[in-house]
Design an enzyme around this catalytic site. Structure first.
Site, PDB file in Angstrom:
ATOM      1  N   GLY A  45      -8.469 -21.767 -95.590  1.00 29.03           N
ATOM      2  CA  GLY A  45      -8.150 -22.229 -94.235  1.00 29.03           C
ATOM      3  C   GLY A  45      -8.590 -21.152 -93.270  1.00 29.03           C
ATOM      4  O   GLY A  45      -9.536 -20.405 -93.562  1.00 29.03           O
ATOM      5  N   GLY A  61      -6.778 -18.553 -92.628  1.00 32.96           N
ATOM      6  CA  GLY A  61      -6.502 -17.506 -93.611  1.00 32.96           C
ATOM      7  C   GLY A  61      -6.976 -18.055 -94.951  1.00 32.96           C
ATOM      8  O   GLY A  61      -6.894 -19.265 -95.181  1.00 32.96           O
ATOM      9  N   GLU A  95       2.375 -27.310 -98.230  1.00 26.24           N
ATOM     10  CA  GLU A  95       3.300 -26.173 -98.320  1.00 26.24           C
ATOM     11  C   GLU A  95       4.694 -26.558 -97.824  1.00 26.24           C
ATOM     12  O   GLU A  95       5.710 -26.088 -98.344  1.00 26.24           O
ATOM     13  CB  GLU A  95       2.751 -25.003 -97.478  1.00 26.24           C
ATOM     14  N   LYS A  97       6.310 -24.468 -85.702  1.00 22.80           N
ATOM     15  CA  LYS A  97       5.900 -25.741 -86.309  1.00 22.80           C
ATOM     16  C   LYS A  97       7.105 -26.282 -87.066  1.00 22.80           C
ATOM     17  O   LYS A  97       7.846 -25.502 -87.666  1.00 22.80           O
ATOM     18  CB  LYS A  97       4.798 -25.509 -87.346  1.00 22.80           C
ATOM     19  N   ARG A 115     -10.358 -12.463 -89.858  1.00 24.12           N
ATOM     20  CA  ARG A 115      -9.970 -11.273 -90.634  1.00 24.12           C
ATOM     21  C   ARG A 115     -11.124 -10.844 -91.543  1.00 24.12           C
ATOM     22  O   ARG A 115     -11.804 -11.695 -92.122  1.00 24.12           O
ATOM     23  CB  ARG A 115      -8.751 -11.580 -91.502  1.00 24.12           C
ATOM     24  N   HIS A 133      -7.516 -21.376-101.699  1.00 18.96           N
ATOM     25  CA  HIS A 133      -6.914 -21.845-100.447  1.00 18.96           C
ATOM     26  C   HIS A 133      -7.812 -21.348 -99.313  1.00 18.96           C
ATOM     27  O   HIS A 133      -7.811 -20.164 -98.980  1.00 18.96           O
ATOM     28  CB  HIS A 133      -5.489 -21.298-100.305  1.00 18.96           C
ATOM     29  N   GLU A 182     -10.568 -28.513 -98.412  1.00 22.53           N
ATOM     30  CA  GLU A 182     -10.366 -29.956 -98.540  1.00 22.53           C
ATOM     31  C   GLU A 182     -11.459 -30.759 -97.838  1.00 22.53           C
ATOM     32  O   GLU A 182     -11.716 -31.904 -98.187  1.00 22.53           O
ATOM     33  CB  GLU A 182      -9.008 -30.358 -97.928  1.00 22.53           C
ATOM     34  N   ASN A 183     -12.058 -30.156 -96.806  1.00 20.27           N
ATOM     35  CA  ASN A 183     -12.931 -30.962 -95.938  1.00 20.27           C
ATOM     36  C   ASN A 183     -14.409 -30.614 -95.946  1.00 20.27           C
ATOM     37  O   ASN A 183     -15.194 -31.318 -95.327  1.00 20.27           O
ATOM     38  CB  ASN A 183     -12.440 -30.856 -94.485  1.00 20.27           C
ATOM     39  N   ARG A 196       9.847 -20.837 -93.647  1.00 18.89           N
ATOM     40  CA  ARG A 196       8.747 -20.102 -94.255  1.00 18.89           C
ATOM     41  C   ARG A 196       8.866 -18.640 -93.832  1.00 18.89           C
ATOM     42  O   ARG A 196       8.901 -18.342 -92.638  1.00 18.89           O
ATOM     43  CB  ARG A 196       7.412 -20.648 -93.771  1.00 18.89           C
ATOM     44  N   ARG A 253     -16.066 -25.385 -88.789  1.00 14.30           N
ATOM     45  CA  ARG A 253     -16.813 -26.558 -88.300  1.00 14.30           C
ATOM     46  C   ARG A 253     -17.869 -26.154 -87.285  1.00 14.30           C
ATOM     47  O   ARG A 253     -19.013 -26.619 -87.323  1.00 14.30           O
ATOM     48  CB  ARG A 253     -15.864 -27.575 -87.645  1.00 14.30           C
ATOM     49  N   ASN A 297       8.421 -23.221 -89.401  1.00 13.98           N
ATOM     50  CA  ASN A 297       7.426 -22.163 -89.614  1.00 13.98           C
ATOM     51  C   ASN A 297       7.131 -21.525 -88.253  1.00 13.98           C
ATOM     52  O   ASN A 297       6.497 -22.138 -87.398  1.00 13.98           O
ATOM     53  CB  ASN A 297       6.162 -22.804 -90.211  1.00 13.98           C
ATOM     54  N   HIS A 353       0.160 -17.014 -99.402  1.00 15.91           N
ATOM     55  CA  HIS A 353      -0.142 -18.446 -99.596  1.00 15.91           C
ATOM     56  C   HIS A 353       0.462 -18.957-100.910  1.00 15.91           C
ATOM     57  O   HIS A 353      -0.044 -19.911-101.506  1.00 15.91           O
ATOM     58  CB  HIS A 353      -1.669 -18.720 -99.649  1.00 15.91           C
TER      59      HIS A 353
HETATM   60  P1  ADP Z   1      -4.653 -22.624 -91.098  1.00 18.06           P
HETATM   61  O1  ADP Z   1      -4.840 -21.404 -91.959  1.00 18.06           O
HETATM   62  O2  ADP Z   1      -4.632 -22.320 -89.632  1.00 18.06           O
HETATM   63  O3  ADP Z   1      -3.552 -23.550 -91.565  1.00 18.06           O
HETATM   64  P2  ADP Z   1      -6.424 -24.816 -91.876  1.00 18.06           P
HETATM   65  O4  ADP Z   1      -6.011 -24.955 -93.294  1.00 18.06           O
HETATM   66  O5  ADP Z   1      -6.031 -25.884 -90.936  1.00 18.06           O
HETATM   67  O6  ADP Z   1      -6.041 -23.393 -91.294  1.00 18.06           O
HETATM   68  O7  ADP Z   1      -8.034 -24.678 -91.850  1.00 18.06           O
HETATM   69  C1  ADP Z   1      -8.720 -24.460 -90.682  1.00 18.06           C
HETATM   70  C2  ADP Z   1     -10.194 -24.312 -91.033  1.00 18.06           C
HETATM   71  O8  ADP Z   1     -10.656 -25.519 -91.647  1.00 18.06           O
HETATM   72  C3  ADP Z   1     -11.078 -24.080 -89.790  1.00 18.06           C
HETATM   73  O9  ADP Z   1     -12.056 -23.092 -90.057  1.00 18.06           O
HETATM   74  C4  ADP Z   1     -11.745 -25.434 -89.644  1.00 18.06           C
HETATM   75  O10 ADP Z   1     -13.018 -25.364 -89.028  1.00 18.06           O
HETATM   76  C5  ADP Z   1     -11.912 -25.850 -91.109  1.00 18.06           C
HETATM   77  N1  ADP Z   1     -12.214 -27.269 -91.236  1.00 18.06           N
HETATM   78  C6  ADP Z   1     -11.451 -28.339 -90.927  1.00 18.06           C
HETATM   79  N2  ADP Z   1     -12.159 -29.491 -91.120  1.00 18.06           N
HETATM   80  C7  ADP Z   1     -13.394 -29.119 -91.569  1.00 18.06           C
HETATM   81  C8  ADP Z   1     -14.581 -29.812 -91.938  1.00 18.06           C
HETATM   82  N3  ADP Z   1     -14.650 -31.145 -91.901  1.00 18.06           N
HETATM   83  N4  ADP Z   1     -15.669 -29.096 -92.331  1.00 18.06           N
HETATM   84  C9  ADP Z   1     -15.622 -27.748 -92.380  1.00 18.06           C
HETATM   85  N5  ADP Z   1     -14.536 -27.033 -92.038  1.00 18.06           N
HETATM   86  C10 ADP Z   1     -13.438 -27.695 -91.637  1.00 18.06           C
END
Ligand code: ADP
Length: 407
Positions: A210, A212, A386, A14, A241, A208, A334-335, A91, A285, A7, A180
């Site tokens: 992240g 993005g 992915e 990556k 964005r 999704h 997820e988090n 990708r 975060r 990627n 995505h």
């Molecule tokens: P990318 O699109 O770069 O692959 P990711 O899927 O890794 O992005 O997501 C990154 C985002 O996830 C960031 O905004 C990061 O702060 C957030 N994130 C990761 N862990 C947590 C958490 N525990 N709580 C809230 N946000 C989180």
């Protein structure tokens, strides 16, 4: 089959080495700051010591050489010979209207990826560089392109056409493409494995979230609408964005601030979203932490982010006339229990309710149901993968091709 997944960004590569027969990661890593004075190199073999180093890597071909040297080195012995890698999956962000599925890369496909440069100027040029670099390093195996846009090819015209003169669609292919796709595809398939209902009868919304972020409405296993559009700039508010804005804002800004086009591009892609709203950070975060310390703008950025998610979910329930499950995935999805909860508050009219404890205690890296027993719609957290989708598609296409080492 051992497949190398690549990627490439403009200054990063990556990689994931995946054993597809066992759906198992063997090694992954990343090379960042390619072309800068010092590049950062990370390798993470599964179950072994991870390494992080600085090197001087001036282009993508050297980055691929670094990856191969690491995998082959006497010290690491992750593979014995380059021929252990049976195929390479790439990708590719934009497949335009042509690519509805992953394809074996040949000269014609390389030309088509180049033709789509205009559609994804930030993504397709480095994707192509990555393919060429990998072909130089691994010339004897099949290379396969897996497109972010492919899964959304099932969108009906009413979802992909914009309300602009139709000749612009016919001449320039200006339409909604969606991105995505591998992630929306993967998490919806993980959900289908859990239920006892034919896929053709399911209605799912995948979020999704992240850096993005995009949402998809998946009816009977097919994407029928999605929040990103002609480019990955539209839809939800993202890290940096803007997501959807009134296009007239651009005309207004051109007049008021006499901004040239490239500044408008940077404004919407790099200085907007959570970063622009908060004036503090694009990383969720950091925002959650500062909002917790009482920062009003960080809180507002979070509120706008969640409001947009709720809006799209509501509209996709209308589009599909129902919804069996809402799925959260990627870094934020997820988090962050907070974002999941806030995005789905006050949706009792639609019969959606989250179980506070299940949401808060959802274990990382696992599929979890977080809706309450009373909820009409199930809510899940499903970790995305992915790279696995790319690896499996690549293995399938490589095996069927006459370039396969086994044919
Ligand atoms: P990318 O699109 O770069 O692959 P990711 O899927 O890794 O992005 O997501 C990154 C985002 O996830 C960031 O905004 C990061 O702060 C957030 N994130 C990761 N862990 C947590 C958490 N525990 N709580 C809230 N946000 C989180």
């Amino acid at each position: 089959m051992l497949v190398l997944v690549i990627n490439c960004g403009s200054s990063s590569v990556k990689y994931n080495l995946i054993e597809t027969s066992e759906e198992r990661d063997v090694c992954k890593g990343m090379i960042e700051r390619i072309g800068a004075v010092t590049s950062i190199v990370k390798h993470e073999p599964v179950g072994e010591k991870h390494t992080k180093a600085t090197r001087n890597i001036s282009n993508h071909t050297e980055a691929l050489q670094e990856i191969m040297n690491y995998l082959l080195s006497d010290e690491n012995k992750i593979i014995e010979s380059p021929s252990d890698i049976k195929a390479v999956g790439h990708r590719v962000v934009h497949g335009g209207e042509r690519f509805k599925d992953s394809v074996l890369i040949d000269k014609d496909v390389l030309d088509a990826i180049e033709e789509a440069f205009d559609l994804a100027p930030l993504h397709n040029p480095p994707n192509l560089k990555g393919i060429q670099a990998a072909q130089t390093n691994l010339p004897d195996v099949p290379h396969v392109a897996v497109f972010d846009t492919a899964f959304h090819h099932s969108l009906p015209p009413e979802a992909y056409l914009y309300g602009i003169p139709n000749r612009l669609y016919r001449r320039y292919k200006i339409r909604r493409y969606g991105f995505h796709g591998t992630s929306h595809y993967y998490v919806s398939r993980q959900y289908y494995k859990l239920i006892d209902k034919p896929v053709s009868e399911t209605k799912v919304i995948t979020c999704h979230l992240g850096n993005g972020a995009s949402i998809a409405a998946i009816n009977g296993g097919k994407s029928v609408d999605t929040s990103m559009g002609f480019t990955p700039l539209s839809g939800l508010v993202m890290g940096t964005r803007s997501g959807d804005i009134d296009p007239s804002i651009l005309f207004y800004l051109v007049e008021k601030e006499e901004l040239p086009l490239k500044n408008l591009h940077a404004l919407l892609n790099r200085h907007s979203g959570l970063l622009g709203l908060s004036g503090y950070a694009g990383d969720m975060r950091d925002l959650i932490e500062e909002a917790g310390n009482g920062d009003r703008r960080c809180q507002q950025a979070i509120d706008v982010f969640c409001y947009k998610i709720k809006q799209f979910i509501g509209s996709y329930i209308a589009v599909m006339n129902g919804c069996d499950a809402i799925i959260f995935t990627a870094g934020i999805g997820e988090n962050s229990p907070l974002i999941r909860q806030q995005s789905l508050t006050n949706m009792d009219y639609l019969g959606i309710s989250v179980d506070g404890d299940k949401n808060q205690n959802a274990e990382r890296g696992k599929i979890q149901k977080i809706s309450s027993d009373l909820s009409k719609t199930d809510v899940y957290v499903v970790p995305t993968n992915e790279e696995l989708v790319i690896a499996i598609d690549t293995a399938k296409i490589a095996l069927a091709s006459d370039q396969s080492p086994w044919v």
